[in-house]
Design a protein around this motif. Structure first.
Motif, short mmCIF file in Angstrom:
data_model
loop_
_atom_site.label_atom_id
_atom_site.label_comp_id
_atom_site.label_asym_id
_atom_site.label_seq_id
_atom_site.Cartn_x
_atom_site.Cartn_y
_atom_site.Cartn_z
N ALA A 1 -6.11 2.00 -5.06
CA ALA A 1 -6.83 1.64 -3.83
C ALA A 1 -7.88 0.57 -4.11
O ALA A 1 -8.04 -0.38 -3.33
CB ALA A 1 -7.47 2.88 -3.23
N ALA B 1 -3.36 13.39 -8.60
CA ALA B 1 -3.16 12.44 -7.50
C ALA B 1 -4.31 11.46 -7.38
O ALA B 1 -4.11 10.24 -7.27
CB ALA B 1 -2.97 13.20 -6.18
N TYR C 1 0.82 -1.22 0.00
CA TYR C 1 0.00 0.00 0.00
C TYR C 1 0.85 1.26 0.00
O TYR C 1 0.37 2.35 -0.37
CB TYR C 1 -0.99 0.00 1.17
CG TYR C 1 -0.47 0.51 2.49
CD1 TYR C 1 -0.37 1.87 2.76
CD2 TYR C 1 -0.11 -0.38 3.50
CE1 TYR C 1 0.10 2.33 3.98
CE2 TYR C 1 0.35 0.06 4.72
CZ TYR C 1 0.45 1.42 4.95
OH TYR C 1 0.92 1.88 6.15
N PRO D 1 1.44 3.23 -4.00
CA PRO D 1 0.79 4.44 -4.52
C PRO D 1 1.11 5.68 -3.71
O PRO D 1 1.15 6.79 -4.26
CB PRO D 1 -0.71 4.09 -4.46
CG PRO D 1 -0.82 2.97 -3.47
CD PRO D 1 0.45 2.21 -3.60
N LEU D 2 1.36 5.53 -2.41
CA LEU D 2 1.71 6.70 -1.60
C LEU D 2 3.03 7.30 -2.07
O LEU D 2 3.16 8.52 -2.24
CB LEU D 2 1.79 6.31 -0.13
CG LEU D 2 2.23 7.40 0.85
CD1 LEU D 2 1.31 8.61 0.76
CD2 LEU D 2 2.26 6.86 2.27
N THR E 1 -4.55 7.45 -7.78
CA THR E 1 -4.67 6.75 -6.50
C THR E 1 -5.92 5.88 -6.41
O THR E 1 -5.89 4.77 -5.88
CB THR E 1 -4.68 7.78 -5.34
OG1 THR E 1 -3.45 8.51 -5.37
CG2 THR E 1 -4.82 7.08 -4.00
N VAL F 1 2.66 8.44 -6.02
CA VAL F 1 1.72 9.51 -6.34
C VAL F 1 1.76 10.62 -5.30
O VAL F 1 2.07 11.78 -5.60
CB VAL F 1 0.28 8.96 -6.47
CG1 VAL F 1 -0.67 10.09 -6.85
CG2 VAL F 1 0.23 7.84 -7.49
N GLY F 2 1.45 10.29 -4.04
CA GLY F 2 1.33 11.32 -3.02
C GLY F 2 2.61 12.11 -2.82
O GLY F 2 2.61 13.35 -2.86
N VAL G 1 -2.64 9.74 0.52
CA VAL G 1 -2.18 10.59 -0.59
C VAL G 1 -2.71 12.01 -0.44
O VAL G 1 -1.98 12.98 -0.69
CB VAL G 1 -2.60 9.97 -1.93
CG1 VAL G 1 -2.30 10.91 -3.09
CG2 VAL G 1 -1.90 8.63 -2.15
N VAL H 1 -5.78 4.42 1.61
CA VAL H 1 -4.76 4.92 0.67
C VAL H 1 -5.11 6.30 0.11
O VAL H 1 -4.24 7.18 0.05
CB VAL H 1 -4.54 3.88 -0.47
CG1 VAL H 1 -3.82 4.51 -1.65
CG2 VAL H 1 -3.74 2.71 0.07
N PRO H 2 -6.38 6.56 -0.33
CA PRO H 2 -6.66 7.93 -0.81
C PRO H 2 -6.40 8.99 0.25
O PRO H 2 -5.92 10.09 -0.09
CB PRO H 2 -8.16 7.86 -1.16
CG PRO H 2 -8.40 6.42 -1.48
CD PRO H 2 -7.53 5.66 -0.52
#
Length: 518
Positions: free
Chosen positions: A321, A313, A271, A274-275, A317, A278-279, A364, A360-361
């Motif tokens: 997720a 983002a 997990y 993506p952080l 994301t 993207v984040g 981010v 996850v969203p």
């Protein structure tokens, strides 16, 4: 340089690092497995990973960049270089002292994060030894953080994004050379420390190429400029690291359930993808532009930057997720279940990954919504919200952990639930405060983009369900390999989401061309 280009540079290099990191973790999981030895290794990584995410992945830079950029713009390169050098010497002295103290008191320090296994002298002693070896990574990451801030202020993202790859190049050989679980952890701990030295050296070379001459030789001095940087950097670092602090709290509670730390670590590796991609990438890319807009009083420019960053983002994301929520056990089983890491371990880690996935969203969003505060040199407000999330995570996590264990369930899954819930609270407080202060509200185009990305994600979700329904056939066509089947589903999902994004209008060719244009 455009946000899309900056993000692409940051994300592509982070992608390379994360792919290598996944290979690294698959090798180490197969060699070390779970149980007390696996938990000792997870504990030894807690401090290095915490400081890597705080420093190397942008949290410290989020606080340092505005102050350095302001000095560079207002007083020129020489004044900015002086501030950077003074801050570097103070930061080095503080982190070196902290490292030495930690080395001396490590058996007592680990009672905080690994106290659940203190009654097992053999494996607790292993955790102490391994963490002592990895602890110097803190000092080298602090140096790397400041050097990355100097590079990011000049919108030079390649080295700061690529430096973490060095860690993987050091750990992969260590994992391959290990002969037993304990020996593998020892080799890997030494490799961790070596990677810190090499990362700092690489970034030092990059800064020198920008004609910024720094030196560690000389007494550290708390000048007014350094004090201001530290006053912004310390709360800013805490603010940008709320999610990582929550992870540490969860891992500490997990030490009271054997193998839980290893399961959480396996879930964490997926997990966090993506952080990091993207984040962190979007947050680092938008901060310099937000800082310039704030200094110029350009509210409209700041809003456009945030709209573009938020839309980008979430468009990247939401599908990640969704995939993690739909197929958590399958993904863990496909990539990690080999050697000492069993199918039962994959089931347990997958249960945690599901609950991390719906957070996850939020993870981010925190990275995207905090930079408007940092750009205005307000690090106190995000810090307060981060601390609120830590309190919520601690209380909720402890309650769910005990309740689930007493009910005969997997207590550690409650820690994943609490981390995600606390992060949504943090993201909500940031968004609400930005709106109340008039600093940012999503524009109509951003809202429309979010809705369209949501529709594209629903299409992707249906496709993933169908592919999992046909999993035996897919796996059979790929020589029975779970890993190849997972890779095929991931790549197919990427193509399907891209098509769905164009179909729903979440992404348009015109927007891509405009974003990539200077």
């Amino acid at each position: 340089m455009s946000i899309a280009r900056n993000t692409a540079v940051q994300a592509s290099l982070t992608m390379a690092s994360r792919i290598l990191g996944l290979i690294r973790d698959v090798i180490l999981a197969a060699k070390i497995g779970t149980g007390p030895v696996g938990d000792a290794w997870a504990t030894a990584q807690q401090f290095p990973n915490l400081f890597r995410r705080i420093f190397a992945e942008g949290a410290f830079a989020s606080a340092f960049v505005p102050a350095y950029a302001r000095t560079l713009e207002a007083d020129g390169p020489e004044a900015a270089q002086k501030v950077a050098q003074e801050a570097l010497r103070v930061l080095f002295a503080l982190t070196a002292a902290l490292t030495i103290l930690a080395q001396l008191f490590m058996p007592w320090v680990l009672l905080i994060i690994h106290g659940g296994q203190a009654d097992d002298p053999e494996h607790y002693g292993l955790a102490v030894m391994l963490t002592r070896i990895t602890m110097p990574y803190l000092t080298f990451m602090a140096i790397s953080a400041l050097l990355s801030g100097v590079l990011n202020s000049a919108e030079r993202f390649i080295l700061s994004a690529g430096a973490p790859t060095v860690l993987n190049f050091c750990l992969i050989p260590a994992g391959l050379l290990g002969t037993t679980p304990v020996v593998t952890t020892q080799y890997a701990a030494i490799a961790f420390c070596l990677a810190g030295v090499l990362q700092a050296a690489l970034l030092w070379w990059g800064v020198s190429r920008q004609k910024v001459r720094l030196s560690l030789i000389g007494w550290p001095r708390l000048t007014p400029a350094v004090k201001k940087v530290l006053m912004l950097a310390v709360p800013g670092t805490i603010a940008a690291s709320g999610t990582q602090i929550n992870i540490i709290v969860s891992q500490s509670l997990a030490s009271f359930e054997v193998s839980a730390k290893s399961w959480l670590y396996a879930a964490d590796r997926l997990y966090q993808l993506p952080l990091g991609l993207v984040g962190v990438a979007v947050g680092v890319a938008i901060l310099p532009r937000l800082s310039r807009a704030a200094r110029a009083g350009d509210g409209e420019g700041g809003r456009r930057t945030m709209d573009e960053g938020l839309g980008l983002a979430m468009a990247l994301t939401l599908p990640a997720a969704a995939a993690l929520m739909i197929a958590p056990v399958f993904l863990i089983d496909a990539f990690f279940a080999r050697g000492e890491f069993t199918a039962a371990d994959a089931q347990a880690a997958g249960a945690a990954l599901f609950h991390f996935a719906w957070g996850v969203p939020a993870f981010v969003l925190i990275k995207v919504l905090a930079p408007p505060f940092f750009a205005r040199e307000d690090t106190q407000t995000p810090m307060r919200f981060a601390l609120v999330s830590v309190v919520i995570n601690t209380l909720l996590g402890a309650g769910l952990f005990l309740w689930l264990k007493q009910s005969g369930g997997l207590g550690f899954t409650g820690l994943a639930m609490a981390t995600s819930a606390a992060s949504w609270v943090n993201a909500g407080l940031l968004a609400l405060t930005l709106a109340q202060r008039g600093w940012y509200r999503p524009g109509p185009a951003a809202v429309s983009g979010l809705v369209r990305a949501g529709l594209a994600t629903l299409i992707l979700s249906a496709a993933i369900w169908l592919m999992l329904w046909q999993l035996p056939a897919i796996q059979g066509a790929l020589y029975g390999s779970k890993a190849l089947a997972a890779a095929a589903i991931i790549f197919s999902g990427g193509f399907i989401y891209t098509g769905a994004a164009f179909l729903t209008g979440a992404v348009r060719v015109r927007d891509i061309r405009q974003a990539l244009r200077r």
